[in-house]
Motif scaffolding. Structure first.
Motif, PDB file in Angstrom:
ATOM      1  N   LYS A 150       0.415  -1.331  -0.151  1.00 22.19           N
ATOM      2  CA  LYS A 150      -0.087  -0.139   0.062  1.00 22.19           C
ATOM      3  C   LYS A 150       0.324   1.418   0.220  1.00 22.19           C
ATOM      4  N   TRP A 151       2.357   1.475   0.749  1.00 22.19           N
ATOM      5  CA  TRP A 151       2.795   2.286   0.487  1.00 22.19           C
ATOM      6  C   TRP A 151       3.288   2.693  -0.728  1.00 22.19           C
ATOM      7  N   ILE A 152       3.383   2.103  -1.895  1.00 27.80           N
ATOM      8  CA  ILE A 152       3.039   1.837  -3.339  1.00 27.80           C
ATOM      9  C   ILE A 152       2.518   3.808  -3.578  1.00 27.80           C
ATOM     10  N   ALA A 153       1.584   3.709  -3.289  1.00 29.60           N
ATOM     11  CA  ALA A 153       0.626   5.275  -3.575  1.00 29.60           C
ATOM     12  C   ALA A 153       0.969   6.592  -2.747  1.00 29.60           C
ATOM     13  N   TYR A 154       2.028   6.637  -1.950  1.00 30.80           N
ATOM     14  CA  TYR A 154       2.349   7.714  -1.040  1.00 30.80           C
ATOM     15  C   TYR A 154       3.725   7.783  -2.021  1.00 30.80           C
ATOM     16  N   SER A 155       4.366   6.663  -2.732  1.00 32.29           N
ATOM     17  CA  SER A 155       5.371   7.073  -3.133  1.00 32.29           C
ATOM     18  C   SER A 155       5.506   7.727  -4.595  1.00 32.29           C
ATOM     19  N   ILE A 156       3.921   7.430  -4.939  1.00 31.01           N
ATOM     20  CA  ILE A 156       4.005   7.999  -6.644  1.00 31.01           C
ATOM     21  C   ILE A 156       2.830   9.516  -6.093  1.00 31.01           C
ATOM     22  N   ALA A 157       2.355   9.767  -5.166  1.00 32.88           N
ATOM     23  CA  ALA A 157       2.237  11.246  -4.574  1.00 32.88           C
ATOM     24  C   ALA A 157       3.345  12.106  -4.205  1.00 32.88           C
ATOM     25  N   PHE A 158       4.112  11.186  -4.078  1.00 27.06           N
ATOM     26  CA  PHE A 158       5.396  11.827  -3.388  1.00 27.06           C
ATOM     27  C   PHE A 158       6.317  12.595  -4.966  1.00 27.06           C
ATOM     28  N   MET A 159       6.019  11.969  -5.750  1.00 24.85           N
ATOM     29  CA  MET A 159       6.547  12.114  -7.168  1.00 24.85           C
ATOM     30  C   MET A 159       6.187  13.013  -7.700  1.00 24.85           C
ATOM     31  N   VAL A 160       4.243  13.475  -7.246  1.00 26.66           N
ATOM     32  CA  VAL A 160       3.788  14.473  -8.389  1.00 26.66           C
ATOM     33  C   VAL A 160       3.785  15.680  -7.472  1.00 26.66           C
ATOM     34  N   ILE A 161       4.381  15.310  -6.359  1.00 31.28           N
ATOM     35  CA  ILE A 161       5.246  16.883  -6.166  1.00 31.28           C
ATOM     36  C   ILE A 161       6.708  17.624  -5.897  1.00 31.28           C
ATOM     37  N   LEU A 162       7.375  16.254  -6.422  1.00 38.55           N
ATOM     38  CA  LEU A 162       8.661  16.305  -6.422  1.00 38.55           C
ATOM     39  C   LEU A 162       8.732  17.167  -7.541  1.00 38.55           C
ATOM     40  N   GLU A 163       7.864  16.048  -9.228  1.00 37.18           N
ATOM     41  CA  GLU A 163       7.609  16.933 -10.420  1.00 37.18           C
ATOM     42  C   GLU A 163       7.201  18.122 -10.671  1.00 37.18           C
ATOM     43  N   LEU A 164       6.582  18.321  -9.959  1.00 36.91           N
ATOM     44  CA  LEU A 164       5.512  19.705 -10.217  1.00 36.91           C
ATOM     45  C   LEU A 164       6.983  21.146  -9.498  1.00 36.91           C
ATOM     46  N   GLY A 165       7.553  20.596  -8.421  1.00 34.53           N
ATOM     47  CA  GLY A 165       8.453  21.270  -8.560  1.00 34.53           C
ATOM     48  C   GLY A 165       9.553  21.557  -9.622  1.00 34.53           C
ATOM     49  N   ALA A 166      10.123  20.473  -9.712  1.00 31.68           N
ATOM     50  CA  ALA A 166      11.053  20.261 -10.680  1.00 31.68           C
ATOM     51  C   ALA A 166      10.345  21.527 -12.352  1.00 31.68           C
ATOM     52  N   ALA A 167       9.149  20.691 -12.595  1.00 32.26           N
ATOM     53  CA  ALA A 167       8.951  21.911 -13.465  1.00 32.26           C
ATOM     54  C   ALA A 167       8.728  23.560 -13.228  1.00 32.26           C
ATOM     55  N   GLY A 168       8.202  23.678 -12.621  1.00 28.00           N
ATOM     56  CA  GLY A 168       7.797  25.077 -12.569  1.00 28.00           C
ATOM     57  C   GLY A 168       9.880  25.736 -12.067  1.00 28.00           C
ATOM     58  N   MET A 169      10.750  25.066 -11.898  1.00 26.48           N
ATOM     59  CA  MET A 169      11.773  25.552 -11.275  1.00 26.48           C
ATOM     60  C   MET A 169      12.259  25.348 -12.688  1.00 26.48           C
ATOM     61  N   ASN A 170      12.347  24.914 -13.218  1.00 27.53           N
ATOM     62  CA  ASN A 170      13.122  25.034 -14.823  1.00 27.53           C
ATOM     63  C   ASN A 170      12.292  25.917 -15.598  1.00 27.53           C
ATOM     64  N   ILE A 171      10.536  26.430 -15.651  1.00 25.69           N
ATOM     65  CA  ILE A 171      10.020  27.454 -16.246  1.00 25.69           C
ATOM     66  C   ILE A 171      11.266  28.591 -16.003  1.00 25.69           C
ATOM     67  N   PHE A 172      11.709  28.660 -14.514  1.00 21.53           N
ATOM     68  CA  PHE A 172      11.911  30.010 -14.696  1.00 21.53           C
ATOM     69  C   PHE A 172      14.118  29.582 -14.277  1.00 21.53           C
ATOM     70  N   GLY A 173      14.545  28.915 -14.177  1.00 26.56           N
ATOM     71  CA  GLY A 173      15.352  29.148 -15.014  1.00 26.56           C
ATOM     72  C   GLY A 173      16.351  28.651 -13.392  1.00 26.56           C
ATOM     73  N   ARG A 174      15.906  27.872 -12.736  1.00 28.01           N
ATOM     74  CA  ARG A 174      16.427  27.419 -11.788  1.00 28.01           C
ATOM     75  C   ARG A 174      16.655  26.030 -11.788  1.00 28.01           C
ATOM     76  N   TYR A 175      17.793  26.066 -12.889  1.00 24.94           N
ATOM     77  CA  TYR A 175      18.404  24.464 -13.816  1.00 24.94           C
ATOM     78  C   TYR A 175      18.442  23.110 -12.513  1.00 24.94           C
ATOM     79  N   ASN A 176      19.712  23.747 -12.080  1.00 22.20           N
ATOM     80  CA  ASN A 176      19.919  22.523 -10.555  1.00 22.20           C
ATOM     81  C   ASN A 176      19.189  21.646 -10.377  1.00 22.20           C
ATOM     82  N   VAL A 177      18.142  22.838  -8.799  1.00 18.32           N
ATOM     83  CA  VAL A 177      17.110  22.641  -8.195  1.00 18.32           C
ATOM     84  C   VAL A 177      16.174  21.339  -9.220  1.00 18.32           C
TER      85      VAL A 177
END
Length: 825
Positions: free
Chosen positions: A431-458
């Motif tokens: 059952k814990w797999i669902a929590y890791s997928i939810a955490f993935m969504v949060i991290l990828e949202l952050g990655a997409a936003g930072m990428n748009i505004f030039g924060r490449y490394n983070v």
């Protein structure tokens, strides 16, 4: 000329005698001289002067002889030293190979410097700095290894030169003989030695000069590499402090610096291969250990599967048995997932290889087991992770890569949201797999936003961290599940030891993975995911510095690392000793007598092996932590005082345990009888031993009491015990016929030993029967009671068939009464 002292004394005596003889002959000239110096004082003065001159000459000759001996010895040592120096120069280092190695180091440095020190671009990238730092550290290690060889070479060359110089400056060489012939010989020897030394000394100087030049080049290169590492660490520190700082323009703006994407891919590929090559060569031993552990795990799982197949216990869907579905794939998954942490600071490409192998293994194991929907989800996550990992190995930023990252992040976000809103979590095995997928969504949202505004490394860190988090979480969750399945399966079907399962006693191991394993895997997940963040490295450095800082208490210096190392080594020693204790068997769990006879008796040596392991671990821990031995003697002295006052019983039990271990009056698995209490030796510990009684209870007995008790060891006698059976027959029985009948019954019983043969003898005339006593030996004392029971049944049937009665006790009561009483009655 060398004259012995006795010869000089004889010469002096001869001269004195000659003077006396001339005086006696009356020589006029002699008599005149004697009369002139006739006084005793003049004669004594002349004799003293002669003795003084003789002593001076004797001392000079002695010193000359001594100097000559020293000169001969020095010449021998000079020639020997020259021979050794010549041999050493001929078998010297391959300077051409060292120069070629230095050239390769410089070439590799140029590769590593690309994108960091040259072609920097607009900003540095964390992955490029990390990869470059790993390569340069490996280059420093290789350069230092060659430098150490050159230092040793230079030291040896200087040693030969110093040896020759010290020999040739010895004071005795400058003491020349007085005799002209001896002087000429000596000068000739000096000239010869000088001619021999000249080419050797020239060779030593030339070799030393060449080594020094090469050594200077290596020192210069090492200093350059160290300066590069310092510069990289400064950039990493700046990057960690300014994690959210903008490095590039927005993704839609025009780039300020452009480098062809093909060049970026080319140098990234070369750097990645170079990093992997260096790390693999330096950790070949660990890779071989990983391979060995995989082989052992495969043998164990395959043996377990064979047991279930032979007993027809395998289920069609492998529910609860998935770990033995494909033993090789399960072994690869388990060993790689758990033991990848033995590799300290590995390059990302090596981790990527480990993770891809694990994903392939788990995918093949999943096939046909999990639902099609979740199989598709798993494959989708693996594809996302593969794309992110490949992108993570691109070491310099480009607009193409940024758009690629953005696109994959958006696809990952959408996929994760769809998966979460499907609400099919009830189909999940974990059952814990669902929590890791939810955490993935949060991290990828952050990655997409930072990428748009030039924060490449983070952005790149969040990008790889999101998908890596899902894959590693799923791998680790199933690793724990497989470990538990393996223990449960072994615990259920395997209650005795066998070499196929490495003699493990699963009744003592348990049926679940230890809680500490869960803790380690969670920490491992945090490390693997967090290792991609620059802030993680930045925060870990102060902690590592705090742990390694030297501290002083009195005269003793220590660090927290050394204390951790001490307890870690002792913990490992205790764990290993407990693992060895699993080799101790429980005799009462034996399933068949054939297996009991073939079973190896390893428990006999368990205590000695555990003592050796713990003692070795203690000494290694003391040596590794740097604890002075004088402190240990103080502790031992304090223990001696404690033993003298109140620990006699404890020490008595410990010493008794050692005596049992060495003398072996009893071993694990022996059938014993202690003060009327019978049972089987279950274990022999340091302080106490455990006896499993026939009633099923475990009797814990201190080792001192065990040695002091009246101990009967039936196993030492061959596990045999004589059985006595008493039978009573009626007085009118044909005793010879009864004897023959009993002998036939005893001979027909296979469990009764024929040597010595059973005995049937008549004991006595009893109150109501003639007592017959039967003595017999069974082949194993565990068969005594069943054999006795079956014999009673056979004897009873035979007696009934042959009309032989077994009388029961009877009493006749006679009442004596008077006739008067009878009449009244």
């Amino acid at each position: 000329m060398n004259l012995p002292i006795l010869f000089r004394i004889f010469l002096l005596a001869f001269l004195c005698g000659l003077s006396a003889y001339s005086f006696a002959q009356g020589n006029d000239h002699t008599k005149a001289s004697i009369r002139k110096d006739s006084t005793a004082k003049g004669f004594v003065a002349r004799m003293q002067e002669f003795a003084k001159q003789s002593a001076t000459r004797s001392r000079a000759e002695f010193e000359s002889d001594k100097a000559l001996a020293v000169q001969v010895k020095i010449f021998e040592e000079v020639r020997l030293t020259m021979q050794n120096a010549k041999s050493y120069i001929k078998s010297g280092l391959d300077t051409m190979a060292l120069k070629e190695t230095l050239k390769e180091i410089r070439d590799d440095y140029k590769v590593a410097a690309d994108g960091v020190f040259v072609h920097k671009g607009t900003a540095q990238t964390y992955r490029n700095l990390t990869a470059t730092k790993k390569i340069i550290n490996e280059l420093i290690g290789e350069a230092r290894e060659k430098k150490n060889r050159l230092d040793a070479r230079q030291k040896d060359l200087n040693g030969y030169r110093f040896r020759l110089d010290s020999l040739l400056t010895t004071a005795e060489l400058f003491k020349f003989p007085k005799d002209s012939l001896e002087l000429m010989d000596y000068l000739h020897s000096l000239v010869t030695v000088a001619k021999e030394i000249e080419p050797v000394d020239t060779g030593l100087k030339l070799a030393s000069r060449n080594v020094q030049l090469l050594l200077n080049d290596y020192n210069s290169e090492i200093n350059q590499l160290k300066l590069s590492i310092d510069e990289i660490e400064r950039d990493e520190q700046k990057m960690a402090v300014a994690t959210l700082q903008r490095e590039f323009p927005n993704i839609g703006d025009k780039p300020g610096y452009y480098r062809p994407f093909e060049q970026i891919l080319s140098f990234s590929r070369i750097k990645g291969i170079l990093t992997l090559e260096f790390y693999t060569l330096n950790n070949i031993g660990k890779l071989l250990s990983l391979f060995g552990l995989t082989v052992l795990s495969f043998i164990y799982l395959r043996s377990l599967k064979h047991i279930y197949t032979a007993k027809r216990l395998l289920t069609k869907d492998y529910e609860g048995q998935l770990v033995i579905r494909y033993p090789l794939l399960s072994a690869l998954l388990l060993v790689i997932s758990i033991f990848q942490f033995i590799f300290i600071s590995p390059p990302f490409i090596l981790n990527f290889i480990f993770w891809i192998i694990s994903c392939i293994c788990l995918t093949l194991i999943f096939r046909g087991y999990i639902t099609r929907y979740w199989m598709s989800v798993w494959l989708l996550m693996v594809v996302f992770f593969f794309l992110a990992a490949v992108d993570n190995m691109v070491l310099q930023a480009s607009r193409i890569e940024r758009w690629f990252m953005f696109l994959v992040s958006i696809l990952g976000i959408l996929s994760g949201i769809v998966i979460l809103f499907q609400k099919r979590h009830h189909e999940l095995k974990e059952k814990w797999i669902a929590y890791s997928i939810a955490f993935m969504v949060i991290l990828e949202l952050g990655a997409a936003g930072m990428n748009i505004f030039g924060r490449y490394n983070v952005s790149k860190t969040l990008f790889i961290g999101g998908f890596l988090n899902v894959v590693v979480a799923i791998l680790f969750l199933w690793v724990v599940r497989f470990i538990n399945e393996g223990l449960v399966l072994a615990f259920d079907v395997y209650t005795v030891q066998d070499k196929k399962l490495f003699y493990l006693n699963f009744g003592r191991v348990g049926a679940r993975a230890p809680f500490l394993l869960y803790v380690f895997l969670v920490l491992g997940w945090i490390i693997l995911v967090g290792h991609n963040f620059p802030l993680f490295e930045y925060l870990s450095q102060p902690l590592l510095g705090f742990l390694s800082k030297s501290r002083t208490i009195g005269d003793y210096s220590f660090s927290i690392n050394s204390l951790f190392l001490f307890f870690a080594i002792m913990t490992i020693s205790v764990i290993v000793s407990k693992v060895v204790s699993f080799f101790a068997s429980d005799e009462h769990l034996t399933m068949s007598k054939d297996k009991a006879q073939k079973k190896q008796r390893l428990g006999s040596w368990v205590l000695l092996v555990r003592i050796f392991i713990l003692s070795t671990g203690l000494f290694l821990a003391i040596a590794a932590s740097g604890i002075p031995m004088d402190r240990i003697t103080i502790i031992i002295g304090a223990l001696g005082v404690g033993i003298g006052f109140g620990l006699q019983t404890l020490v008595n039990n410990l010493v008794s345990g050692l005596i049992i271990a060495f003398e072996k009056p009893v071993n694990v698995g022996d059938i014993v009888d202690v003060d009327g209490q019978g049972g089987t030796m279950k274990s022999i510990g340091f302080r106490s031993s455990v006896i499993t009684t026939w009633d099923g209870a475990d009797l814990v007995m201190p080792n001192g009491d065990l040695l002091n008790s009246h101990l009967m060891n039936w196993t030492l006698a061959g596990n045999r015990k004589r059985v006595a059976l008493v039978i009573g027959v009626a007085y009118d029985t044909d005793l010879e016929k009864c004897r023959q009948l009993l002998r036939e019954i005893l001979e027909a019983e296979e469990r009764i030993s024929k040597t010595p043969a059973p005995v049937v003898q008549f004991e006595q005339f009893g109150a109501s029967s003639i007592d017959i006593k039967i003595y017999f030996w069974t082949k194993h004392m565990s068969e005594n009671n069943p054999t006795r029971s079956d014999l009673l049944i056979s004897i009873n049937q035979a007696f009934k068939a042959n009309q032989i009665q077994v009388p029961f006790p009877q009493q006749e009561v006679y009442l004596h009464t008077d006739k008067k009483d009878d009449k009244e009655i």
